[in-house]
Motif scaffolding. Structure first.
Motif, PDB file in Angstrom:
ATOM      1  N   LEU A 172       0.847  -1.182   0.000  1.00 30.24           N
ATOM      2  CA  LEU A 172       0.000   0.000   0.000  1.00 30.24           C
ATOM      3  C   LEU A 172       0.884   1.235   0.000  1.00 30.24           C
ATOM      4  CD1 LEU A 172      -2.575  -1.107   2.743  1.00 30.24           C
ATOM      5  CD2 LEU A 172      -2.713  -1.488   0.276  1.00 30.24           C
ATOM      6  N   LEU A 173       0.468   2.229  -0.736  1.00 32.82           N
ATOM      7  CA  LEU A 173       1.250   3.460  -0.832  1.00 32.82           C
ATOM      8  C   LEU A 173       0.291   4.637  -0.744  1.00 32.82           C
ATOM      9  CD1 LEU A 173       4.110   4.532  -1.204  1.00 32.82           C
ATOM     10  CD2 LEU A 173       3.727   4.505  -3.669  1.00 32.82           C
ATOM     11  N   GLU A 174       0.470   5.470   0.311  1.00 29.78           N
ATOM     12  CA  GLU A 174      -0.433   6.608   0.521  1.00 29.78           C
ATOM     13  C   GLU A 174       0.036   7.812  -0.294  1.00 29.78           C
ATOM     14  OE1 GLU A 174      -2.288   9.346   4.150  1.00 29.78           O
ATOM     15  OE2 GLU A 174      -1.019   7.630   4.596  1.00 29.78           O
ATOM     16  N   VAL A 175      -0.914   8.477  -0.895  1.00 32.43           N
ATOM     17  CA  VAL A 175      -0.615   9.645  -1.716  1.00 32.43           C
ATOM     18  C   VAL A 175       0.108  10.696  -0.870  1.00 32.43           C
ATOM     19  CG1 VAL A 175      -1.634  11.580  -2.978  1.00 32.43           C
ATOM     20  CG2 VAL A 175      -2.525   9.262  -3.310  1.00 32.43           C
ATOM     21  N   GLY A 176       1.220  11.182  -1.423  1.00 36.46           N
ATOM     22  CA  GLY A 176       1.955  12.258  -0.762  1.00 36.46           C
ATOM     23  C   GLY A 176       2.964  11.804   0.259  1.00 36.46           C
ATOM     24  N   LEU A 177       2.937  10.519   0.645  1.00 36.83           N
ATOM     25  CA  LEU A 177       3.882  10.030   1.649  1.00 36.83           C
ATOM     26  C   LEU A 177       5.031   9.302   0.970  1.00 36.83           C
ATOM     27  CD1 LEU A 177       1.742   8.660   4.614  1.00 36.83           C
ATOM     28  CD2 LEU A 177       2.757  10.918   4.304  1.00 36.83           C
ATOM     29  N   GLU A 178       6.217   9.443   1.511  1.00 38.57           N
ATOM     30  CA  GLU A 178       7.392   8.771   0.983  1.00 38.57           C
ATOM     31  C   GLU A 178       7.542   7.404   1.633  1.00 38.57           C
ATOM     32  OE1 GLU A 178      10.699  11.326   1.685  1.00 38.57           O
ATOM     33  OE2 GLU A 178      10.230  12.665   0.006  1.00 38.57           O
ATOM     34  N   TYR A 254      -3.459   4.941  -2.374  1.00 36.96           N
ATOM     35  CA  TYR A 254      -4.699   5.400  -1.733  1.00 36.96           C
ATOM     36  C   TYR A 254      -4.475   6.775  -1.113  1.00 36.96           C
ATOM     37  CZ  TYR A 254      -2.549   4.216   2.726  1.00 36.96           C
ATOM     38  OH  TYR A 254      -1.721   4.172   3.812  1.00 36.96           O
ATOM     39  N   SER A 255      -5.580   7.431  -0.773  1.00 36.75           N
ATOM     40  CA  SER A 255      -5.544   8.743  -0.116  1.00 36.75           C
ATOM     41  C   SER A 255      -6.267   8.630   1.220  1.00 36.75           C
ATOM     42  CB  SER A 255      -6.224   9.796  -0.997  1.00 36.75           C
ATOM     43  OG  SER A 255      -6.219  11.048  -0.351  1.00 36.75           O
ATOM     44  N   PHE A 256      -5.590   9.079   2.305  1.00 38.52           N
ATOM     45  CA  PHE A 256      -6.164   8.990   3.655  1.00 38.52           C
ATOM     46  C   PHE A 256      -5.690  10.211   4.453  1.00 38.52           C
ATOM     47  CE2 PHE A 256      -6.470   6.110   7.683  1.00 38.52           C
ATOM     48  CZ  PHE A 256      -7.576   6.837   8.105  1.00 38.52           C
ATOM     49  N   PRO A 257      -6.418  11.337   4.389  1.00 36.54           N
ATOM     50  CA  PRO A 257      -5.990  12.538   5.124  1.00 36.54           C
ATOM     51  C   PRO A 257      -6.052  12.321   6.640  1.00 36.54           C
ATOM     52  CG  PRO A 257      -7.695  13.038   3.487  1.00 36.54           C
ATOM     53  CD  PRO A 257      -7.646  11.561   3.622  1.00 36.54           C
ATOM     54  N   GLU A 258      -5.244  13.100   7.359  1.00 37.01           N
ATOM     55  CA  GLU A 258      -5.272  13.076   8.822  1.00 37.01           C
ATOM     56  C   GLU A 258      -6.642  13.515   9.323  1.00 37.01           C
ATOM     57  OE1 GLU A 258      -3.031  12.394  11.208  1.00 37.01           O
ATOM     58  OE2 GLU A 258      -1.296  11.932   9.951  1.00 37.01           O
ATOM     59  N   PRO A 259      -7.143  12.881  10.399  1.00 39.08           N
ATOM     60  CA  PRO A 259      -8.414  13.352  10.954  1.00 39.08           C
ATOM     61  C   PRO A 259      -8.269  14.761  11.525  1.00 39.08           C
ATOM     62  CG  PRO A 259      -7.415  11.728  12.405  1.00 39.08           C
ATOM     63  CD  PRO A 259      -6.595  11.750  11.155  1.00 39.08           C
TER      64      PRO A 259
END
Length: 758
Positions: A172-178, A254-259
């Motif tokens: 899994l690779l989150e958008v914007g994270l390295e 995937y995209s998962f913004p901070e709450p």
């Protein structure tokens, strides 16, 4: 190079050496020999018989890369040279001969030759030079030996593992994270010639390549873009010798913004309604302090009425998201600060302490509140301050009732605390036999109430603050309570004096040895004024008529200030100084200090005169250390303060330093010289009249004091510190009081300051 042409010697065969025709390429070569063998081929016979030198020696091209362990072909062609029977062809690796072939026995007219060999490629063949050498030996015919070599050709060998590269990548690779990615492959030769790259979709990653032995490793950081959300591929490719190995792995982007956790008021006064909201992305499910939202993408909320218990309360917002069968979670916390007024409870500030005299103790009175309150404890009668949070010895001078105030910007809390000190009269232990070192406790004493510690008549002024404080003597220290016979409840703490407080009170002192009681009459005077005359309680001239002129200021009951009447005083033998205790009040109160217990029992403490005289009074004989009760009285009231007096000298008999402590019952030995001295100021060190220039920079008063240790000197104007200004103004003119203090006492002088104009 070939040797020069020579004429054949007599009798030699009729051969002549001839160069091949210009532009002649010669007949075609024969087909290559089978692998693992050598072969040669003859050119067709020429029409003449002249000898031809080996001008052209050709080694056929080698493959760009040759796998180690596989055969390759070396083929050498020498067109037109002859006669063939005189030719010898040699294949070489560098200077090493691999194959040598002679064509002896060929027909005399045969010309040209081809030599082919099959060779097994080895690692050591990498970057080796291969060549072909041709020799035409015409020496038997009376001519020379003619040699020529081909241009060298370099062989490059390689080994590429049949395995696929090992790719280490996240599923899994989150958008914007390295996220780190790595790829490795072993069994490479030469590893320095291998190439490796990593890619995410069509995005080639910036890789760091490391080579160690026959292994190659690439590391990179993968960062997914929003447009790549979904299923993608990570690719690792290794290339060597024109061949490649590749590995592909699926990755879910995937995209998962901070709450987001918000408080309507992060800093809220007590009683305020605060709303806490937790939100996250459209597909995330949130919960706030364990309470889940109704569905994905919906917020979770909580409302509360802020109380003291909510101060520093943490709230937690949790968000979950399912991606490719995995449950991912993120959380955030926030702290609520609640502002509230101070609280003083018994857990942090006990109502009473009982300690034995002597050992060091730490006095603590802690308050709750936000902002953090400041706590100040002082005696209502004398203003003596209790040092909170500091470790120090317990003396009976500390005994008494203190009013503790905790304050912050939202308000204050007040609490009365009582400090009781247990001690034995005279000393903590008194020797029964002067020659014996075994000390035994002195007997206990029943309570006693005298006129100094508990006067029979007290006068209060209406509208002021006062307390009904009676000090009793006894061991252990008695507790004293005062009540009005016609009312229930004990009178304690500071009172705002009103007319109804006038009357008769019964004060009772109690300890383990018994009790003592005394009646105290309290008179309350009013502030009513008529032509400079104060009126009594009845408001009419008569029995309560009181003829006192105020002289422009109200009449005041007595009061002590710690600065002008310290609770602890050290007398240095031989200094001749008297105890200085100044009392505020109008009219001026009378003051008397009487010893209480031990060697000082019933003795009067000599007091310094408030007015300076050319020749001050002095103590001609030894002073008895101990506890003295000072009672200040005027027609408007009385106040009591205890003073601990100790005596100190540098050395006594036998070179031993002697110090008499309060209640020790010991009279200090008279040494030949005392090293300590209380503060002393005179006209030379602290002039009574000083002048400043208006507009000049602010300067300190010229006031110093002698004494050992060196005293500290502070100057005040009308009881308050001098205002901080940059320049002297006319408002600075007036009367100042300078007080010098050290461990052995205080000294004071009045200084008049004048301001001159420029």
């Amino acid at each position: 190079m070939f040797p020069p042409f020579q004429t054949p010697p007599p009798g030699s065969p009729g051969l002549r050496l001839q160069a091949p025709p210009s532009g002649s390429q010669g007949p075609p070569l024969l087909a290559p020999a089978p692998l693992g063998s050598t072969s040669w081929a003859a050119e067709p016979k020429s029409r003449g018989s002249p000898a031809e030198r080996p001008d052209r020696v050709e080694l056929m091209p080698l493959p760009p890369w040759q796998p180690v362990g596989e055969n390759f072909t070396l083929s050498c062609r020498v067109p037109g040279a002859g006669p063939r029977g005189s030719l010898t062809l040699t294949l070489l690796r560098g200077a090493q001969e691999l194959i040598r072939r002679s064509f002896v026995g060929e027909p005399p007219r045969a010309r040209g030759a081809v030599l082919t060999a099959t060779v097994l490629a080895r690692r050591e063949d990498h970057e080796a030079n291969f060549s072909c050498r041709a020799e035409l030996d015409l020496r038997p015919h009376g001519l020379g030996l003619f040699e020529n070599s081909s241009a060298p050709r370099q062989l490059r060998t390689f080994t590429l593992s049949p395995d696929s590269p090992r790719l280490a990548a996240p599923r899994l690779l989150e958008v914007g994270l390295e996220r780190p990615v790595s790829c490795a492959l072993e069994g490479l030769f030469p590893a320095s010639e291998a190439h490796i790259y990593l890619a995410l979709g069509d995005q080639r990653l910036n890789s760091k390549v490391m080579r160690e032995g026959d292994a190659l490793t690439a590391t990179a950081t993968a960062t997914a873009r929003a447009e790549e959300e979904g299923i993608g591929q990570l690719v690792c490719n290794v290339t060597l010798g024109g061949e490649s190995r590749e590995t592909r792995e699926n990755v879910t982007v995937y995209s998962f913004p901070e709450p987001l956790l918000t408080l309507s008021e992060p800093i809220a006064p007590e009683g305020t309604t605060v709303t806490i909201t937790c939100t996250a992305g459209a597909r995330a499910l949130v919960s706030l302090d364990g309470v889940q939202a109704v569905g994905s993408g919906q917020p979770a909320q909580l409302q509360l009425n802020a109380t003291e218990n909510d101060d520093r309360r943490d709230f937690f917002c949790d968000a979950t998201l399912e991606v490719n069968g995995e449950i991912l979670s993120k959380n955030r916390s926030a702290e609520l600060r609640v502002l509230y007024a101070p609280r003083l409870d018994d857990s942090g500030c006990p109502r009473s302490w009982t300690w034995p005299e002597g050992p060091e103790q730490t006095l603590r009175c802690e308050a709750r509140g936000n902002p953090a309150p400041s706590v100040h404890c002082a005696r209502p009668d004398s203003g003596a301050v209790l040092a909170l949070g500091l470790l120090g010895p317990v003396t009976r001078a500390l005994a008494g009732t203190y009013r503790c105030r905790a304050a912050n910007v939202l308000g204050e809390a007040v609490k009365d605390v009582t400090l009781m000190v247990e001690w034995f009269p005279g000393t903590s232990y008194q020797p029964q036999n002067p020659k014996s070192n075994n000390d035994v406790p002195a007997p206990l004493d029943a309570p006693a109430l005298d006129s100094v510690g508990c006067p029979e008549r007290i006068t209060w002024l209406e509208g002021t603050e006062a307390s009904l404080s009676c000090v009793a003597h006894g061991v252990p220290p008695p507790t004293v309570s005062c009540v009005r016979p016609e009312e229930d409840g004990v009178v304690e703490g500071l009172l705002r004096v009103a007319r109804e407080h006038a009357g008769t009170y019964r004060c009772e002192a109690t300890n383990a040895r018994g009790s003592a009681a005394k009646t105290v009459a309290v008179t309350v005077e009013c502030e009513w004024m008529h032509q400079g005359v104060r009126w009594g309680l009845s408001g009419q001239p008569g029995p309560d008529f009181l003829l006192l002129l105020c002289h422009g200021r109200p009449l005041d009951g007595p009061s002590f200030e710690e600065l002008s009447c310290p609770s602890n005083w050290t007398w240095v033998e031989g200094s001749g100084r008297l105890f200085s205790c100044e009392v505020e009040g109008k009219p001026e109160p009378s003051l008397q200090c009487v010893g209480s217990g031990g060697a000082s029992e019933g003795l009067l403490l000599p007091l310094a005169s408030p007015a300076p005289t050319p020749r001050a009074s002095s103590i001609s004989s030894a002073l008895a250390p101990g506890i003295y009760v000072c009672n200040a009285t005027n027609p408007h009231g009385s106040v009591v303060k205890t003073v601990a007096v100790s005596a100190e000298c540098e050395r006594g008999p036998g070179g031993r330093r002697v110090a008499g402590a309060p209640g020790s019952g010991l009279l200090p030995n008279r040494p030949h010289g005392c090293f300590a001295a209380p503060p002393q100021m005179d006209e030379s060190t602290c002039p009574s009249n000083q002048t400043w220039l208006e507009g000049a920079e602010v300067a300190a008063l010229t006031c110093a004091a002698g004494g050992r240790p060196s005293p500290s000197v502070r100057c005040y104007r009308e009881g308050t510190p001098r205002p901080e200004r940059q320049r002297v103004s006319r408002n600075d003119a007036g009367t100042y009081r300078c007080v010098a203090t050290n461990a052995h006492g205080t000294d004071a002088r009045t200084v008049t300051v004048g301001v001159e104009c420029e």
